[in-house]
Scaffold this active site. Structure first.
Site, PDB file in Angstrom:
ATOM      1  N   CYS A  16       0.711  -1.212  -0.244  1.00 53.82           N
ATOM      2  CA  CYS A  16       0.188   0.058  -0.284  1.00 53.82           C
ATOM      3  C   CYS A  16       1.131   1.486   0.048  1.00 53.82           C
ATOM      4  O   CYS A  16       0.728   2.159  -0.873  1.00 53.82           O
ATOM      5  CB  CYS A  16      -0.866  -0.028   1.145  1.00 53.82           C
ATOM      6  N   HIS A  69      -2.636   0.986   6.763  1.00 57.41           N
ATOM      7  CA  HIS A  69      -2.982   1.481   5.396  1.00 57.41           C
ATOM      8  C   HIS A  69      -3.477   2.139   4.701  1.00 57.41           C
ATOM      9  O   HIS A  69      -3.586   3.178   5.714  1.00 57.41           O
ATOM     10  CB  HIS A  69      -4.098   0.552   4.925  1.00 57.41           C
ATOM     11  N   HIS A  88      -6.247   2.405  -3.826  1.00 58.53           N
ATOM     12  CA  HIS A  88      -4.072   1.737  -3.420  1.00 58.53           C
ATOM     13  C   HIS A  88      -4.481   0.217  -3.799  1.00 58.53           C
ATOM     14  O   HIS A  88      -4.696   0.447  -4.266  1.00 58.53           O
ATOM     15  CB  HIS A  88      -5.750   1.521  -2.136  1.00 58.53           C
TER      16      HIS A  88
END
Length: 304
Positions: free
Chosen positions: A56, A106, A118
């Site tokens: 990420c 994240h 993402h």
């Protein structure tokens, strides 16, 4: 060819390269979206930082790097950058953070209209909805590290970056620092730079710090190094002539795009007369062209 000590190169470099810092054309929201979407479908790889596989934070970092801005490596470290933004005031380009495995674990890039992009562990790079059941309950907050307004990307510290430049092709000031520190054989283990815009985690930090210790770097008027700024071929000519004490070798060499009144006219002729440059092959030198990495390597090897 007689040369002198390399030290003056960066004093001149700060003068001639630093003047263009705030004049470069930068990215728009559409360019952000275009760059971000280029990686859709790239698989998730833990620790991945390339188009072969991304995690990420590796994904957000590679996108922002393409847009002229450095991000820290991990999601939790990226959360420490920029300024906090409320969910109601999100804009395209804001980083959105989530708690998926504990703490800030994240990160993605907000695209507008309640969507973000993402690198998901099960999906790879994809677009998701911020208010979906899964992401809504894991949302932590958002940070604005750059504003993509009216075609300009403005760093959170106020420095205008050149987002139109692909630094895999062109040389940034940070890259020049790396190459010259390597050429000089400097110790780059100390990464505590004196410049607010070069953090200790930056890949440029060791080289910049080592060269600063030699009293080479003093920064611009605001004390910044501006590692993501490019510089022109005319500026490079000025720097190389000053650094290596080059002199005219034979007749004055002219190019169709260099007037005799241009500030680097003599320097460009000196480089050409010594065989360091042949111009662009069409009779021009390319005074306002940004220096390519290949050009930088060629110039340095020929001048030494």
């Amino acid at each position: 060819m007689k040369k002198r000590i390399l030290l003056p190169i960066f004093a001149a470099f700060m003068i001639f390269a630093g003047t263009d810092t705030n004049t470069a054309q930068a990215a728009s929201t559409s360019e952000l979206t275009k760059v971000a979407h280029q990686y859709i479908g790239v698989p998730y790889v833990y620790g991945g930082t390339t188009a072969k596989g991304l995690d990420c934070s590796g994904y957000t970092r590679i996108v922002f790097n393409k847009l002229g801005h450095d991000l820290n490596r991990t999601a939790s470290e990226q959360y420490k950058q920029g300024t906090a933004v409320s969910k109601a005031n999100l804009k395209s380009g804001d980083l959105v953070f989530f708690n998926t495995t504990g703490g800030v674990s994240h990160v993605g890039i907000y695209l507008g209209n309640n969507k973000f992009i993402h690198a998901g562990t099960s999906t790879g790079v994809t677009v998701a909805k911020l208010n979906s059941a899964y992401w809504a309950k894991r949302y932590v907050g958002a940070k604005r590290v750059a504003s993509f307004d009216n075609g300009k990307v403005v760093a959170s510290v106020g420095e205008v970056k050149d987002a139109a430049i692909d630094f895999s092709i062109y040389a940034s000031r940070g890259e020049v620092a790396i190459q010259l520190a390597e050429a000089l054989g400097l110790d780059t283990s100390d990464t505590n730079t004196p410049f607010a815009d070069v953090k200790s985690t930056s890949k440029y930090a060791g080289a910049v710090t080592a060269l600063h210790k030699m009293n080479v770097f003093t920064g611009d008027e605001s004390g910044k190094f501006n590692p993501a700024s490019p510089f022109t071929r005319a500026q490079l000519a000025k720097v190389l002539v000053a650094a290596f004490n080059l002199e005219q070798n034979g007749n004055f060499v002219t190019f169709t795009d260099v007037s005799k009144s241009h500030y680097a006219s003599n320097d460009i002729s000196i480089l050409a007369s010594n065989g360091i440059t042949l111009g662009k092959g069409d009779g021009t030198f390319g005074i306002n062209d940004h220096v390519k990495l290949t050009d930088l390597a060629t110039f340095i090897s020929r001048v030494q």
